[in-house]
Write a protein that holds these residues in place. Structure first.
Motif, PDB file in Angstrom:
ATOM      1  N   PHE A 122       0.835  -1.207   0.000  1.00  0.00           N
ATOM      2  CA  PHE A 122       0.000   0.000   0.000  1.00  0.00           C
ATOM      3  C   PHE A 122       0.870   1.257   0.000  1.00  0.00           C
ATOM      4  N   ASN A 123       1.932   1.256   0.784  1.00  0.00           N
ATOM      5  CA  ASN A 123       2.814   2.421   0.868  1.00  0.00           C
ATOM      6  C   ASN A 123       3.465   2.753  -0.470  1.00  0.00           C
ATOM      7  N   ASP A 124       3.624   1.746  -1.333  1.00  0.00           N
ATOM      8  CA  ASP A 124       4.243   1.953  -2.642  1.00  0.00           C
ATOM      9  C   ASP A 124       3.257   2.436  -3.703  1.00  0.00           C
ATOM     10  N   LEU A 125       1.968   2.492  -3.379  1.00  0.00           N
ATOM     11  CA  LEU A 125       0.962   2.903  -4.356  1.00  0.00           C
ATOM     12  C   LEU A 125       0.953   4.418  -4.544  1.00  0.00           C
ATOM     13  N   ALA A 126       0.726   4.823  -5.773  1.00  0.00           N
ATOM     14  CA  ALA A 126       0.434   6.226  -6.063  1.00  0.00           C
ATOM     15  C   ALA A 126      -1.074   6.420  -5.908  1.00  0.00           C
ATOM     16  N   ALA A 127      -1.501   7.661  -5.804  1.00  0.00           N
ATOM     17  CA  ALA A 127      -2.932   7.960  -5.682  1.00  0.00           C
ATOM     18  C   ALA A 127      -3.687   7.320  -6.844  1.00  0.00           C
ATOM     19  N   GLY A 128      -4.784   6.614  -6.513  1.00  0.00           N
ATOM     20  CA  GLY A 128      -5.603   5.959  -7.521  1.00  0.00           C
ATOM     21  C   GLY A 128      -5.174   4.548  -7.875  1.00  0.00           C
ATOM     22  N   GLU A 129      -3.986   4.128  -7.466  1.00  0.00           N
ATOM     23  CA  GLU A 129      -3.527   2.767  -7.758  1.00  0.00           C
ATOM     24  C   GLU A 129      -4.088   1.794  -6.728  1.00  0.00           C
ATOM     25  N   ALA A 130      -4.120   0.510  -7.112  1.00  0.00           N
ATOM     26  CA  ALA A 130      -4.721  -0.508  -6.244  1.00  0.00           C
ATOM     27  C   ALA A 130      -3.998  -1.839  -6.394  1.00  0.00           C
ATOM     28  N   PHE A 131      -4.283  -2.713  -5.442  1.00  0.00           N
ATOM     29  CA  PHE A 131      -3.870  -4.110  -5.518  1.00  0.00           C
ATOM     30  C   PHE A 131      -4.980  -4.935  -4.897  1.00  0.00           C
ATOM     31  N   MET A 132      -4.902  -6.242  -5.068  1.00  0.00           N
ATOM     32  CA  MET A 132      -5.921  -7.120  -4.523  1.00  0.00           C
ATOM     33  C   MET A 132      -5.276  -8.135  -3.602  1.00  0.00           C
ATOM     34  N   ILE A 133      -5.952  -8.408  -2.488  1.00  0.00           N
ATOM     35  CA  ILE A 133      -5.511  -9.498  -1.625  1.00  0.00           C
ATOM     36  C   ILE A 133      -6.517 -10.640  -1.738  1.00  0.00           C
ATOM     37  N   VAL A 134      -6.015 -11.851  -1.579  1.00  0.00           N
ATOM     38  CA  VAL A 134      -6.835 -13.063  -1.584  1.00  0.00           C
ATOM     39  C   VAL A 134      -6.594 -13.735  -0.245  1.00  0.00           C
ATOM     40  N   ASN A 135      -7.683 -14.087   0.446  1.00  0.00           N
ATOM     41  CA  ASN A 135      -7.547 -14.670   1.773  1.00  0.00           C
ATOM     42  C   ASN A 135      -8.577 -15.779   1.963  1.00  0.00           C
ATOM     43  N   ASP A 136      -8.389 -16.596   3.013  1.00  0.00           N
ATOM     44  CA  ASP A 136      -9.322 -17.687   3.308  1.00  0.00           C
ATOM     45  C   ASP A 136     -10.319 -17.308   4.397  1.00  0.00           C
ATOM     46  N   HIS A 137     -10.299 -16.043   4.829  1.00  0.00           N
ATOM     47  CA  HIS A 137     -11.266 -15.549   5.811  1.00  0.00           C
ATOM     48  C   HIS A 137     -11.454 -14.047   5.580  1.00  0.00           C
ATOM     49  N   ASP A 138     -12.495 -13.517   6.166  1.00  0.00           N
ATOM     50  CA  ASP A 138     -12.782 -12.094   6.024  1.00  0.00           C
ATOM     51  C   ASP A 138     -11.691 -11.282   6.720  1.00  0.00           C
ATOM     52  N   PRO A 139     -10.974 -10.423   5.982  1.00  0.00           N
ATOM     53  CA  PRO A 139      -9.894  -9.649   6.589  1.00  0.00           C
ATOM     54  C   PRO A 139     -10.378  -8.361   7.268  1.00  0.00           C
ATOM     55  N   LYS A 140     -11.498  -8.421   7.942  1.00  0.00           N
ATOM     56  CA  LYS A 140     -12.085  -7.248   8.591  1.00  0.00           C
ATOM     57  C   LYS A 140     -11.129  -6.560   9.575  1.00  0.00           C
ATOM     58  N   PRO A 141     -10.356  -7.300  10.403  1.00  0.00           N
ATOM     59  CA  PRO A 141      -9.400  -6.610  11.290  1.00  0.00           C
ATOM     60  C   PRO A 141      -8.378  -5.778  10.505  1.00  0.00           C
ATOM     61  N   LEU A 142      -7.965  -6.272   9.341  1.00  0.00           N
ATOM     62  CA  LEU A 142      -7.040  -5.524   8.498  1.00  0.00           C
ATOM     63  C   LEU A 142      -7.695  -4.227   8.017  1.00  0.00           C
ATOM     64  N   TYR A 143      -8.962  -4.298   7.675  1.00  0.00           N
ATOM     65  CA  TYR A 143      -9.716  -3.102   7.267  1.00  0.00           C
ATOM     66  C   TYR A 143      -9.647  -2.028   8.356  1.00  0.00           C
ATOM     67  N   HIS A 144      -9.872  -2.419   9.599  1.00  0.00           N
ATOM     68  CA  HIS A 144      -9.839  -1.468  10.702  1.00  0.00           C
ATOM     69  C   HIS A 144      -8.433  -0.893  10.908  1.00  0.00           C
ATOM     70  N   GLN A 145      -7.412  -1.708  10.709  1.00  0.00           N
ATOM     71  CA  GLN A 145      -6.039  -1.212  10.809  1.00  0.00           C
ATOM     72  C   GLN A 145      -5.750  -0.184   9.720  1.00  0.00           C
ATOM     73  N   PHE A 146      -6.219  -0.462   8.503  1.00  0.00           N
ATOM     74  CA  PHE A 146      -6.032   0.502   7.413  1.00  0.00           C
ATOM     75  C   PHE A 146      -6.721   1.823   7.739  1.00  0.00           C
ATOM     76  N   LYS A 147      -7.953   1.765   8.212  1.00  0.00           N
ATOM     77  CA  LYS A 147      -8.705   2.988   8.520  1.00  0.00           C
ATOM     78  C   LYS A 147      -8.014   3.799   9.629  1.00  0.00           C
TER      79      LYS A 147
END
Length: 81
Positions: free
Chosen positions: A29-54
Motif C-alpha cells: 500500500f505504501n508503494d501505491l500512487a494515488a488511484g492505484e490498487a492491488f488485490m488481496i486473496v484470503n481464506d477468511h474475512d480480513p475485517k481486522p485488516l480493514y480497521h487497521q487501514f482505517k
C-alpha cells in the motif's frame, strides 16, 4: 471508476506466513500512487485488516470486497485519488 486491470498486483496472503502478512500488505500500500490498487486473496474475512487501514491511513484507503467467501475473500485495496 473501478479497474479490473490484469496488471493490478494480486497478493495471495494464504501463501505468506501469518507474521509477515500485514507487513507485506502495508508495504505494498505504501508503494501505491494515488488511484492505484492491488488485490488481496484470503481464506477468511480480513475485517481486522480493514480497521487497521482505517486507523493508519484515515481517508486514504478505498476498500472493496470483490468476493466475500465462504471459502475465498478477494479485496481490492486502493489509495484514494
Amino acid at each position: 471508476m473501478s479497474c479490473s486491470c490484469s496488471s493490478e498486483r494480486i497478493i495471495d496472503v494464504r501463501q505468506i506466513p501469518p507474521p509477515h502478512r500485514h507487513p507485506v500488505i502495508f508495504g505494498t500500500f505504501n508503494d501505491l500512487a494515488a488511484g492505484e490498487a492491488f488485490m488481496i486473496v484470503n481464506d477468511h474475512d480480513p475485517k481486522p485488516l480493514y480497521h487497521q487501514f482505517k486507523a493508519r491511513y484515515p481517508g486514504a484507503v478505498v476498500w472493496e470486497y470483490v468476493e466475500s467467501g465462504p471459502d475465498v475473500w478477494r479485496v481490492r485495496i486502493a489509495r484514494a485519488p
